[in-house]
Design an enzyme around this catalytic site. Sequence first.
Site, PDB file in Angstrom:
ATOM      1  N   SER A   1       5.695 -63.279 -63.604  1.00  0.00           N
ATOM      2  CA  SER A   1       6.738 -62.783 -62.697  1.00  0.00           C
ATOM      3  C   SER A   1       7.796 -63.852 -62.498  1.00  0.00           C
ATOM      4  O   SER A   1       7.503 -65.056 -62.535  1.00  0.00           O
ATOM      5  CB  SER A   1       6.070 -62.454 -61.360  1.00  0.00           C
ATOM      6  OG  SER A   1       7.037 -62.328 -60.349  1.00  0.00           O
TER       7      SER A   1
ATOM      8  N   TYR B   1       0.031 -64.421 -53.960  1.00  0.00           N
ATOM      9  CA  TYR B   1       0.263 -63.615 -55.164  1.00  0.00           C
ATOM     10  C   TYR B   1       1.049 -64.426 -56.199  1.00  0.00           C
ATOM     11  O   TYR B   1       0.684 -64.518 -57.372  1.00  0.00           O
ATOM     12  CB  TYR B   1       1.023 -62.327 -54.803  1.00  0.00           C
ATOM     13  CG  TYR B   1       1.660 -61.678 -56.004  1.00  0.00           C
ATOM     14  CD1 TYR B   1       0.892 -60.976 -56.927  1.00  0.00           C
ATOM     15  CD2 TYR B   1       3.036 -61.799 -56.247  1.00  0.00           C
ATOM     16  CE1 TYR B   1       1.474 -60.405 -58.050  1.00  0.00           C
ATOM     17  CE2 TYR B   1       3.622 -61.229 -57.361  1.00  0.00           C
ATOM     18  CZ  TYR B   1       2.838 -60.537 -58.262  1.00  0.00           C
ATOM     19  OH  TYR B   1       3.414 -59.983 -59.378  1.00  0.00           O
TER      20      TYR B   1
ATOM     21  N   LYS C   1       0.121 -66.091 -60.274  1.00  0.00           N
ATOM     22  CA  LYS C   1       0.893 -66.024 -61.526  1.00  0.00           C
ATOM     23  C   LYS C   1       1.149 -67.442 -62.056  1.00  0.00           C
ATOM     24  O   LYS C   1       1.000 -67.714 -63.244  1.00  0.00           O
ATOM     25  CB  LYS C   1       2.234 -65.307 -61.292  1.00  0.00           C
ATOM     26  CG  LYS C   1       2.099 -63.859 -60.866  1.00  0.00           C
ATOM     27  CD  LYS C   1       1.429 -63.030 -61.939  1.00  0.00           C
ATOM     28  CE  LYS C   1       1.246 -61.583 -61.545  1.00  0.00           C
ATOM     29  NZ  LYS C   1       0.327 -60.854 -62.417  1.00  0.00           N
TER      30      LYS C   1
END
Length: 340
Positions: free
Chosen positions: A125, A150, A154
Amino acid sequence: MSTVLVTGGAGYIGSHTVIELHNNGYDIVIVDNFYNSKPEVLNRLETITGKRFPFYKVDCCDKDALRKVFEENEIDSIIHFAGLKAVGESVRIPLKYYKNNIDSLINTVELAGEYKVRKLVFSSSATVYGMSEDVPFTEESPLGVCTNPYGWTKWMIEQILRDYSVSDPDMKICLLRYFNPVGAHESGLIGEDPRGIPNNLFPYISKVAGGTLAQLTIFGDDYDTPDGTCVRDYIHVTDLATGHVKAIEYLGKCEENVCVFNLGTGNGTSVKEAVAAFEKACGHEIPHVFGPRRPGDIAVSYAATDKAADKLGFTARYNIDDMCSSCWKWQTMNPDGLPD
Ligand code: NAD
Ligand code: UFG
């Protein structure tokens, strides 16, 4: 033709990617635990493609169950979409995010190594660029400090994959950094189907446009941007799906062990512009008010797209109007999302 294992293939981006893979002649095996998706997606994929794809209801954190998928199929490449993605939820239940996202990735990579799968694409992302204001983000931009668990999953998984690639140089790995995926399949049969009240802009606008939610709150109108609202690089999910097909093709011929690509359009759209585009698509006004800034939001984010264009041959085809009209079609055909 070669077989692609699509983990998280019942989800939003995974399901659209399955269609593009199929359209390009790939065989597909889907794995999903339906944590954030519904079995009905598989019926919809069959309606769209005329094909019932092999499916395993498996949690990628369950290595024995996942092993069966590798045992029973001759997998040539993997696209690993399986993961939890709600930014706010990740702040409330961080360990669940670290456990799910990292365990599922490690199991998948361990089995890929064991079963000699040589190509892996990972859903990263633009969040890994952190709070930097140095736009556009290029693949060489420094990785930043993430603002939520979150985002850190990544960031960490990118590092795990870089480390792994040193130990297994025969495996080719592609990290795809998505900007803001929106829109839906042209059929209106699949699209983004969040549970409960949406957190992201487009699903929220869709519900307001459809009358399920009363009004949109625009988070902040005092940013240092042309109209004061945040600017993002929205990319049609079908374009994003095509990017994955290009990535698989690229892994078949590239020299480097790990490659990184942004997937965006290179165009910034403000929240106000997104609302105006959606109003044009649905033909009526979207009631909205202005509220305070949302913690963790950066003012502007958009992609440098040259590397994906040069090396993958990938350029986004759809513009913001296409994104809004496909979203609206999906919303009107499925006002309550997919049936359980
Ligand atoms: P999604 O929630 O619609 O799809 C993810 C799918 O993975 C779901 O169907 C879910 O049930 C499944 N899943 C989750 N954990 C699993 C597990 N342990 N085992 C098996 N299945 C599991 O999300 P999406 O928008 O399609 O995102 C796909 C990937 O792309 C995710 O990794 C996400 O973090 C990443 N990503 C998404 C965005 C975005 O804005 N949508 C942006 C950047 C990156
Ligand atoms: N926004 C509103 N009102 C809303 C929802 C969003 O004004 O009700 C604004 C946000 O403040 C932001 C813009 O709309 O300025 C886009 O917000 P989204 O939540 O749709 O998307 P983000 O850019 O915050 O996040 C997305 C993905 C994340 C990913 C991140 C960076 O959802 O998974 O991009 O890649 F980490």
